[in-house]
Design a protein around this motif. Structure first.
Motif, PDB file in Angstrom:
ATOM      1  N   ILE A  84      13.903  -2.305   2.107  1.00  0.00           N
ATOM      2  CA  ILE A  84      12.637  -2.251   2.200  1.00  0.00           C
ATOM      3  C   ILE A  84      11.911  -3.519   2.946  1.00  0.00           C
ATOM      4  CG2 ILE A  84      10.553  -2.199   0.468  1.00  0.00           C
ATOM      5  CD1 ILE A  84      12.066  -0.659  -1.614  1.00  0.00           C
ATOM      6  N   VAL A  85      12.486  -4.457   2.515  1.00  0.00           N
ATOM      7  CA  VAL A  85      11.739  -5.684   2.813  1.00  0.00           C
ATOM      8  C   VAL A  85      11.797  -5.866   4.645  1.00  0.00           C
ATOM      9  CG1 VAL A  85      11.878  -8.213   2.972  1.00  0.00           C
ATOM     10  CG2 VAL A  85      11.866  -7.113   0.994  1.00  0.00           C
ATOM     11  N   LYS A  86      13.005  -5.333   4.953  1.00  0.00           N
ATOM     12  CA  LYS A  86      13.437  -5.450   6.489  1.00  0.00           C
ATOM     13  C   LYS A  86      12.416  -4.572   7.380  1.00  0.00           C
ATOM     14  CE  LYS A  86      17.308  -3.564   8.083  1.00  0.00           C
ATOM     15  NZ  LYS A  86      18.619  -3.374   7.845  1.00  0.00           N
ATOM     16  N   LEU A  89       7.976  -6.448   5.048  1.00  0.00           N
ATOM     17  CA  LEU A  89       7.373  -7.919   4.916  1.00  0.00           C
ATOM     18  C   LEU A  89       7.997  -8.864   6.013  1.00  0.00           C
ATOM     19  CD1 LEU A  89       7.943  -8.106   1.216  1.00  0.00           C
ATOM     20  CD2 LEU A  89       5.815  -8.374   2.292  1.00  0.00           C
TER      21      LEU A  89
END
Ligand SMILES: Nc1ncnc2c1ncn2[C@@H]1O[C@H](COP(=O)(O)OP(=O)(O)OP(=O)(O)O)[C@@H](O)[C@H]1O
Ligand SMILES: [Mg+2]
Lengths: 553, 195
Positions: A84-86, A89
């Motif tokens: 998700i972060v990749k 964010l």
């Protein structure tokens, strides 16, 4: 349609999100692409609205949309959260510098042009394909010499040796990075693809019969071994040649009367002469003529020397000092009071016949004095001869003598700031092929080369350099020196080089073509374009691309 | 999108553009929190964000009845009329509507009609919804939707579709972008999602 193997090249790896013509473009990487799969110095293609831009990656950056991320880390041990972060964010970006614009249609062999605009916002970015690379650097053929591969592709990067030697070029890199291997390859390119002849001052006996392979141990073939009919070896040290069981065609003999005041001047530093002492030969020559050297070294005893000094009106002390130093030269066995033949003429004859000459120094290569003396002396005379020939042929509107490339190792010894204005090498570099002579300088300390001379070195190939000053010197005058610096300072220590300048359309990082076993030699002596090579894959590709565009019958 | 409808589970009793409220036909049988329901013939899709059980007649207060019972169930068996006096309702936030048989994410142009039937959604409708993240934006904007409800919704959807992982990653990315600058809030949601 692109074939399977081409597929990865058609995957969008990112999009343009920022940039300017002067700064280059910033590409946000797709989150599916790992930044670790992109190397600094690789090539990408940006598909703009009307143009396809080719660009080199010059920096890689990790970015985050939230400055607080580092204080409030998500649970990165969880694969879902990592995913998700990749790209949301955190994101990865590339700085790239567009250099060329490719022809709009893939496989169209019309020329690439200079990039004078930039791609639109969000233009997709791809890895450069073999076709793209070939559109820019050309294909291995009768004009183009294969010199190495791009970092992460098996495509062949080629250079047109005629372009390379149009002006002076340089091979740089710290010790053991592959300069000599590169230069040897480039000389083969010159030998195979140009009308030019060459003279290689082979300080360490690596070009003629065979060279050393430090990594694998043992020897690699030299130019004479691969191209016996086109290469002639001159040796300064017959004994060493015999010991090494190396063939040679000529033994060089230099007569005392061949030594000119300028030759001594170029030895000022090596022989540690005072300025006064270094200027004495000029005075001696005016009074004594061509025999000045012989007369000076043969004048023995305090009295006789003082007499000579007063005759020619020079400081006796300085002259004695000069004589002491010059006596060292007489110990060189290639110096001969009355040589039976004129080596310079033999050298000229070979060059005239289209032979490439390797001048081996034997053990004299370890003696800088011998190296500088001989290189200067021969080059000055060659230069004079070439000037005559050029002027003669100019009068008759001819094309002049065959272009000559002079290859020198340890170039800073000839081109250092203090002396470059006096040495013949400095003059040749500055004259810029006026008399059909250009230089290929090889050096590990480019910062030791006069900056004006450096600016005349139009194509530069640099292996790894450690010293910041050397890096700056090599990149001086290059339009993208800041970006190239990031690439150059991260080369592998061996067999990698940054190639840029006049002879190459865009700067490129290459893995130097391998050299050292029979297969390599085979590829060099009978390259595929000569053996009537079969259709290459990329040929088929471009045809398929055209078919897809226009339909095939 | 399939139009096969099962039996309705509830009926709309209150509606505006953003939300609708429905009364269930069976006491204590609401659709689960965070599930997707649809109301009306030209369906309006909503996510269940609240469930309420109360007396039918507001003028008759509910009183405790368990003093002589030993289990909760006993209360209901001893007072069968309770089943008629109580009802379960739920509130749903509109996240989409049907247009040309497609689920369009966003507020409907009209709320569902009062007495419109409410059905639970079919798996293909859920996967239509899950194919885009616009509804997350709608939910985040709605003042009544707490983060807990949002996570319940996302988890509930993820359990009913085939590509759970892909859906959660995309939803998470949308949240990460929507909640830029609110790292601790985002982290709390992500912690829930990964379970
Ligand atoms: N193209 C190549 N193919 C195979 N081996 C190579 C190649 N380039 C470099 N090498 C390896 O690296 C070693 C060093 O290369 P080379 O002698 O050309 O270095 P150099 O830069 O000329 O060093 P020096 O400054 O000491 O003269 C070689 O002996 C060889 O083992
Ligand atoms: Mg070397």
């Amino acid at each position: 349609m692109p074939n399977q193997s081409d597929q990865t090249q058609h995957e969008t790896i990112g999009r343009v999100v920022d940039g300017s013509l002067t700064r280059g473009m910033e590409i946000k990487l797709e989150s599916s692409i790992s930044i670790e799969d992109i190397n600094n110095g690789t090539y990408v293609v940006i598909q703009g609205k009307h143009n396809r831009f080719v660009a080199m990656v010059t920096d890689l950056t990790l970015g985050t949309s939230d400055q607080n991320l580092k204080f409030n880390l998500p649970d990165m041990s969880d694969p879902l959260i990592r995913e998700i972060v990749k790209g949301s964010l955190t994101y990865n970006s590339l700085s790239v510098r567009p250099g060329k614009v490719l022809p709009a249609v893939r496989g169209d062999h019309s020329d690439t042009t200079e990039a004078r605009t930039i791609p639109e916002f969000f233009s997709p970015v791809f890895r450069a394909s073999q076709n793209d690379m070939e559109s820019i650097f050309g294909k291995e053929d009768e004009n183009n010499f294969f010199i190495g591969h791009p970092l992460d592709m098996d495509t062949k990067i080629c250079v047109d040796p005629r372009q390379l030697i149009k002006r002076s070029c340089g091979v740089f890199g710290r010790s053991g990075t592959g300069k000599t291997f590169l230069a040897r390859l480039l000389m083969i390119g010159v030998l195979q693809h140009t009308e030019a002849v060459s003279l290689i001052f082979d300080m360490h006996n690596e070009y003629g019969e065979s060279g050393q392979d430090n990594d694998r141990g043992g020897a690699v073939s030299g130019l004479k071994t691969l191209f016996p009919g086109q290469v002639s070896i001159f040796t300064l040290d017959e004994n060493s040649s015999k010991l090494r069981k190396a063939r040679y065609d000529e033994v060089v003999r230099i007569g005392y009367s061949d030594i000119e005041p300028e030759d001594i001047e170029s030895l000022t530093q090596t022989l540690n002469l005072s300025d006064v002492a270094a200027s004495i030969p000029f005075t001696l020559k005016t009074t004594l003529g061509d025999n000045w050297f012989k007369q000076l070294v043969e004048t023995d005893g305090q009295e006789a020397l003082n007499k000579l000094a007063s005759e020619v009106q020079v400081q006796p002390q300085a002259m004695r000092a000069l004589r002491n130093r010059l006596l060292r030269l007489t110990r060189f066995d290639f110096l001969d009071e009355n040589p039976q033949y004129n080596s310079l003429n033999r050298l000229l004859d070979k060059l005239k016949d289209g032979m490439h000459v390797v001048l081996e120094f034997g053990r004299h290569g370890n003696d800088l004095t011998a190296y500088i003396l001989v290189a200067n002396l021969l080059t000055r005379r060659l230069h004079n001869k070439y000037r005559e020939l050029t002027e003669e042929s100019d009068a008759e509107r001819g094309t002049g003598p065959k272009p000559l490339v002079i290859c020198i190792e340890e170039a800073h010894r000839f081109l250092a700031p203090g002396i470059a204005s006096q040495t013949i090498f400095g003059q040749i570099a500055r004259e810029d092929r006026k008399f059909n002579i250009t230089l290929m300088v090889i050096d590990q300390r480019p910062s030791g080369i006069d900056s004006e001379i450096m600016s005349q070195i139009a194509t530069r190939i640099s292996c790894l350099l450690n010293d910041e000053r050397d890096v700056d010197a090599v990149l001086s005058g290059s339009p993208n020196s800041r970006e190239l610096k990031s690439v150059l300072s991260r080369l592998n220590a061996k067999q990698e080089a940054l190639f840029f300048g006049d002879a190459i359309p865009m700067p490129i990082l290459i893995r130097t073509r391998p050299y050292g076993d029979n297969e390599h030699y085979q590829d060099l002596t009978s390259p595929s374009w000569k053996t009537g090579g079969q259709n290459t894959d990329s040929d088929k590709d471009s045809r398929r691309d055209l078919d897809a565009l226009f339909g095939n019958s | 999108m399939s139009n096969q409808l099962g039996r309705p589970i509830a009926e709309v009793i209150e509606a505006n553009i953003e939300t609708f409220k429905a009364q269930c036909y069976e006491l204590y049988k609401p659709p689960p929190l965070g599930s997707l329901v649809k109301a009306g013939n030209m369906p309006v899709y909503g996510i269940v964000t609240d469930i309420i059980t109360e007396g039918l007649d507001p003028s008759r207060p509910i009183v405790a009845r368990g003093f002589s019972a030993t289990t909760e169930e006993e209360i209901y068996t001893q007072n069968p009329q309770l089943m008629e006096l109580l009802c379960t309702k739920f509130r749903a936030i509109a996240v989409g509507y049907s247009h040309d048989n497609l689920l369009i994410q966003g507020y409907p142009y009209e709320p569902p009609k009062i007495h419109a039937f409410v059905h639970e959604c079919l798996p293909n409708e859920l996967s239509d919804l899950s194919s885009s993240s616009d509804f997350i934006h709608l939910l985040l904007q709605h003042p009544e939707v707490k983060d807990e409800i949002l996570t319940a919704t996302l988890i509930s959807i993820s359990r009913q579709i085939t590509d759970r992982e892909k859906f959660l990653v995309r939803a998470g990315k949308t949240l990460a972008i929507e909640l830029t600058g609110q790292m601790s809030r985002l982290n709390a949601i992500l912690r829930k999602l990964k379970q």
